[in-house]
Design a protein around this motif. Structure first.
Motif, PDB file in Angstrom:
ATOM      1  N   GLU A   1       0.835  -1.203   0.000  1.00 42.18           N
ATOM      2  CA  GLU A   1       0.000   0.000   0.000  1.00 42.18           C
ATOM      3  C   GLU A   1       0.875   1.260   0.000  1.00 42.18           C
ATOM      4  O   GLU A   1       0.528   2.263  -0.632  1.00 42.18           O
ATOM      5  N   LEU A   2       2.009   1.206   0.698  1.00 43.77           N
ATOM      6  CA  LEU A   2       2.926   2.340   0.695  1.00 43.77           C
ATOM      7  C   LEU A   2       3.491   2.566  -0.701  1.00 43.77           C
ATOM      8  O   LEU A   2       3.621   3.714  -1.156  1.00 43.77           O
ATOM      9  N   LEU A   3       3.828   1.496  -1.412  1.00 47.08           N
ATOM     10  CA  LEU A   3       4.294   1.632  -2.796  1.00 47.08           C
ATOM     11  C   LEU A   3       3.197   2.227  -3.671  1.00 47.08           C
ATOM     12  O   LEU A   3       3.463   3.099  -4.509  1.00 47.08           O
ATOM     13  N   LYS A   4       1.955   1.776  -3.471  1.00 50.54           N
ATOM     14  CA  LYS A   4       0.837   2.317  -4.253  1.00 50.54           C
ATOM     15  C   LYS A   4       0.702   3.821  -4.053  1.00 50.54           C
ATOM     16  O   LYS A   4       0.540   4.582  -5.012  1.00 50.54           O
ATOM     17  N   VAL A   5       0.779   4.257  -2.808  1.00 47.11           N
ATOM     18  CA  VAL A   5       0.662   5.688  -2.509  1.00 47.11           C
ATOM     19  C   VAL A   5       1.847   6.455  -3.082  1.00 47.11           C
ATOM     20  O   VAL A   5       1.687   7.514  -3.698  1.00 47.11           O
ATOM     21  N   SER A   6       3.053   5.922  -2.895  1.00 45.80           N
ATOM     22  CA  SER A   6       4.264   6.604  -3.347  1.00 45.80           C
ATOM     23  C   SER A   6       4.297   6.764  -4.861  1.00 45.80           C
ATOM     24  O   SER A   6       4.738   7.796  -5.375  1.00 45.80           O
ATOM     25  N   ALA A   7       3.838   5.732  -5.582  1.00 45.43           N
ATOM     26  CA  ALA A   7       3.919   5.749  -7.039  1.00 45.43           C
ATOM     27  C   ALA A   7       2.614   6.135  -7.713  1.00 45.43           C
ATOM     28  O   ALA A   7       2.565   6.249  -8.943  1.00 45.43           O
ATOM     29  N   GLY A   8       1.545   6.335  -6.925  1.00 43.72           N
ATOM     30  CA  GLY A   8       0.254   6.705  -7.503  1.00 43.72           C
ATOM     31  C   GLY A   8      -0.371   5.569  -8.295  1.00 43.72           C
ATOM     32  O   GLY A   8      -0.838   5.778  -9.417  1.00 43.72           O
ATOM     33  N   LEU A   9      -0.400   4.368  -7.718  1.00 42.84           N
ATOM     34  CA  LEU A   9      -0.894   3.189  -8.429  1.00 42.84           C
ATOM     35  C   LEU A   9      -2.255   2.747  -7.915  1.00 42.84           C
ATOM     36  O   LEU A   9      -2.620   3.015  -6.775  1.00 42.84           O
ATOM     37  N   HIS A  10      -2.993   2.057  -8.786  1.00 43.03           N
ATOM     38  CA  HIS A  10      -4.231   1.395  -8.371  1.00 43.03           C
ATOM     39  C   HIS A  10      -4.098  -0.081  -8.711  1.00 43.03           C
ATOM     40  O   HIS A  10      -4.011  -0.458  -9.884  1.00 43.03           O
ATOM     41  N   MET A  11      -4.045  -0.938  -7.680  1.00 44.22           N
ATOM     42  CA  MET A  11      -3.950  -2.380  -7.860  1.00 44.22           C
ATOM     43  C   MET A  11      -4.976  -3.057  -6.960  1.00 44.22           C
ATOM     44  O   MET A  11      -5.448  -2.462  -5.991  1.00 44.22           O
ATOM     45  N   VAL A  12      -5.297  -4.296  -7.270  1.00 44.08           N
ATOM     46  CA  VAL A  12      -6.315  -5.048  -6.533  1.00 44.08           C
ATOM     47  C   VAL A  12      -5.636  -5.937  -5.491  1.00 44.08           C
ATOM     48  O   VAL A  12      -4.769  -6.755  -5.827  1.00 44.08           O
ATOM     49  N   HIS A  13      -6.054  -5.795  -4.239  1.00 47.35           N
ATOM     50  CA  HIS A  13      -5.462  -6.563  -3.145  1.00 47.35           C
ATOM     51  C   HIS A  13      -6.195  -7.882  -2.958  1.00 47.35           C
ATOM     52  O   HIS A  13      -7.420  -7.923  -2.849  1.00 47.35           O
ATOM     53  N   ILE A  14      -5.430  -8.985  -2.890  1.00 43.73           N
ATOM     54  CA  ILE A  14      -5.981 -10.315  -2.620  1.00 43.73           C
ATOM     55  C   ILE A  14      -5.352 -10.811  -1.317  1.00 43.73           C
ATOM     56  O   ILE A  14      -4.208 -11.274  -1.318  1.00 43.73           O
ATOM     57  N   PRO A  15      -6.048 -10.702  -0.185  1.00 43.95           N
ATOM     58  CA  PRO A  15      -5.461 -11.144   1.093  1.00 43.95           C
ATOM     59  C   PRO A  15      -5.520 -12.657   1.256  1.00 43.95           C
ATOM     60  O   PRO A  15      -6.484 -13.304   0.852  1.00 43.95           O
ATOM     61  N   TYR A  16      -4.482 -13.214   1.859  1.00 43.53           N
ATOM     62  CA  TYR A  16      -4.413 -14.648   2.162  1.00 43.53           C
ATOM     63  C   TYR A  16      -4.241 -14.825   3.666  1.00 43.53           C
ATOM     64  O   TYR A  16      -3.987 -13.867   4.390  1.00 43.53           O
ATOM     65  N   ARG A  17      -4.327 -16.070   4.105  1.00 41.30           N
ATOM     66  CA  ARG A  17      -4.086 -16.394   5.509  1.00 41.30           C
ATOM     67  C   ARG A  17      -2.619 -16.789   5.671  1.00 41.30           C
ATOM     68  O   ARG A  17      -2.288 -17.936   5.942  1.00 41.30           O
ATOM     69  N   GLY A  18      -1.726 -15.842   5.448  1.00 45.24           N
ATOM     70  CA  GLY A  18      -0.307 -16.103   5.580  1.00 45.24           C
ATOM     71  C   GLY A  18       0.443 -15.918   4.277  1.00 45.24           C
ATOM     72  O   GLY A  18      -0.143 -15.946   3.182  1.00 45.24           O
ATOM     73  N   ALA A  19       1.762 -15.729   4.397  1.00 44.57           N
ATOM     74  CA  ALA A  19       2.596 -15.497   3.219  1.00 44.57           C
ATOM     75  C   ALA A  19       2.761 -16.754   2.366  1.00 44.57           C
ATOM     76  O   ALA A  19       2.832 -16.667   1.132  1.00 44.57           O
ATOM     77  N   ALA A  20       2.839 -17.920   3.007  1.00 45.76           N
ATOM     78  CA  ALA A  20       3.105 -19.156   2.262  1.00 45.76           C
ATOM     79  C   ALA A  20       2.051 -19.448   1.186  1.00 45.76           C
ATOM     80  O   ALA A  20       2.411 -19.679   0.025  1.00 45.76           O
ATOM     81  N   PRO A  21       0.749 -19.442   1.511  1.00 43.44           N
ATOM     82  CA  PRO A  21      -0.235 -19.700   0.451  1.00 43.44           C
ATOM     83  C   PRO A  21      -0.267 -18.602  -0.608  1.00 43.44           C
ATOM     84  O   PRO A  21      -0.515 -18.883  -1.787  1.00 43.44           O
ATOM     85  N   ALA A  22      -0.002 -17.357  -0.208  1.00 37.90           N
ATOM     86  CA  ALA A  22       0.038 -16.274  -1.186  1.00 37.90           C
ATOM     87  C   ALA A  22       1.192 -16.473  -2.166  1.00 37.90           C
ATOM     88  O   ALA A  22       1.039 -16.273  -3.383  1.00 37.90           O
ATOM     89  N   LEU A  23       2.343 -16.871  -1.647  1.00 39.60           N
ATOM     90  CA  LEU A  23       3.503 -17.099  -2.510  1.00 39.60           C
ATOM     91  C   LEU A  23       3.289 -18.284  -3.442  1.00 39.60           C
ATOM     92  O   LEU A  23       3.750 -18.268  -4.594  1.00 39.60           O
ATOM     93  N   GLN A  24       2.599 -19.307  -2.968  1.00 39.37           N
ATOM     94  CA  GLN A  24       2.310 -20.450  -3.837  1.00 39.37           C
ATOM     95  C   GLN A  24       1.419 -20.037  -5.000  1.00 39.37           C
ATOM     96  O   GLN A  24       1.632 -20.470  -6.142  1.00 39.37           O
ATOM     97  N   ASP A  25       0.409 -19.198  -4.730  1.00 41.45           N
ATOM     98  CA  ASP A  25      -0.453 -18.715  -5.808  1.00 41.45           C
ATOM     99  C   ASP A  25       0.300 -17.763  -6.729  1.00 41.45           C
ATOM    100  O   ASP A  25       0.033 -17.711  -7.938  1.00 41.45           O
ATOM    101  N   LEU A  26       1.229 -17.001  -6.176  1.00 37.98           N
ATOM    102  CA  LEU A  26       2.061 -16.134  -7.019  1.00 37.98           C
ATOM    103  C   LEU A  26       2.894 -16.983  -7.976  1.00 37.98           C
ATOM    104  O   LEU A  26       2.964 -16.704  -9.176  1.00 37.98           O
TER     105      LEU A  26
END
Length: 245
Positions: free
Chosen positions: A171-196
């Motif tokens: 979110e800080l990068l979005k504000v700093s660079a003026g970006l609009h992106m869609v946030h997909i929250p996960y229950r932890g970094a591990a499952p998010a990284l697997q989907d990435l």
């Protein structure tokens, strides 16, 4: 706003002791220790707890049982430890979100980090890294920012959960660079990284500890690090400061 130092700090904390529990703690440890991790197995917090816990078990002669309790941006695990007997046998891996961010993000919390949790030690600081899947055609952070600006809302990014350090760093990068992106929250970094790695989300800001094995395996690619200088582990990856953020 500057992205030169965004770190994921991890502390070991315990329930605040009472006078009675302090008196009983002289023979510690006399039984197994439960180590509560507020994220699923496989993430940076889980890896750190199991690594330190293994050494703690060897030094004390007592079993250290890692108990993963993800959810509610670490609040479920934090409340569990806050309600546990304050005798030093229940330890929590807490992070920036547990001890600082949650108090600002939520009007009501199921625990009080100031009154119910006692810091034991700082275990580590992990720099945040902007990563994409290996299949992505994005090669550097400037290209990533340019595409996000040119196509607002077209890039989805994962996080370890809403309000997590990973989420707030992006979110800080979005504000700093003026970006609009869609946030997909996960229950932890591990499952998010697997989907990435699998291409279900386009990008993520993650701590280096959680992403390390996937980076080494070539399943994800680092674009920039939120650190004052380049990391020895990623010498070819520029810092956000080098890129003007």
């Amino acid at each position: 706003m500057r992205l030169t130092r965004r770190t994921f700090a991890a502390w070991a904390v315990a329930a605040t002791p009472t006078l009675g529990s302090l008196a009983q703690a002289q023979a510690w440890p006399a039984k197994p220790i439960r180590w509560v991790v507020p994220y699923p197995a496989g993430g940076g917090s889980d890896f750190l707890a199991r690594t330190v816990g293994q050494q703690l078990a060897a030094q004390t002669g007592q079993q250290v049982i890692v108990d993963n309790k993800p959810g509610a941006n670490t609040a479920i695990a934090a409340a569990d430890v806050a309600r546990a007997a304050p005798d030093g046998y229940t330890i929590l891996s807490a992070d920036n979100g547990t001890l600082v961010f949650n108090t600002a993000l939520y009007s009501k919390l199921s625990y009080n980090p100031d009154k119910e949790l006692l810091p034991v030690t700082l275990m580590g600081r992990f720099p945040m890294v902007l990563v994409v899947g290996a299949q992505s055609d994005l090669k550097d952070a400037r290209e990533f920012v340019a595409r996000a600006k040119a196509r607002p809302g077209s890039i989805s990014y994962g996080s370890a959960g809403a309000g997590s350090p990973h989420h707030l760093a992006m979110e800080l990068l979005k504000v700093s660079a003026g970006l609009h992106m869609v946030h997909i929250p996960y229950r932890g970094a591990a499952p998010a990284l697997q989907d990435l790695a699998g291409g279900q989300v386009a990008a993520m800001m993650t701590d280096l500890a959680a992403a390390n094995s996937l980076l080494k395996g070539g399943r994800i690619r680092a674009l920039a690090v939120a650190h004052p200088v380049r990391l020895p582990q990623l010498p070819d990856v520029p810092t956000f400061a080098e890129l003007g953020f």
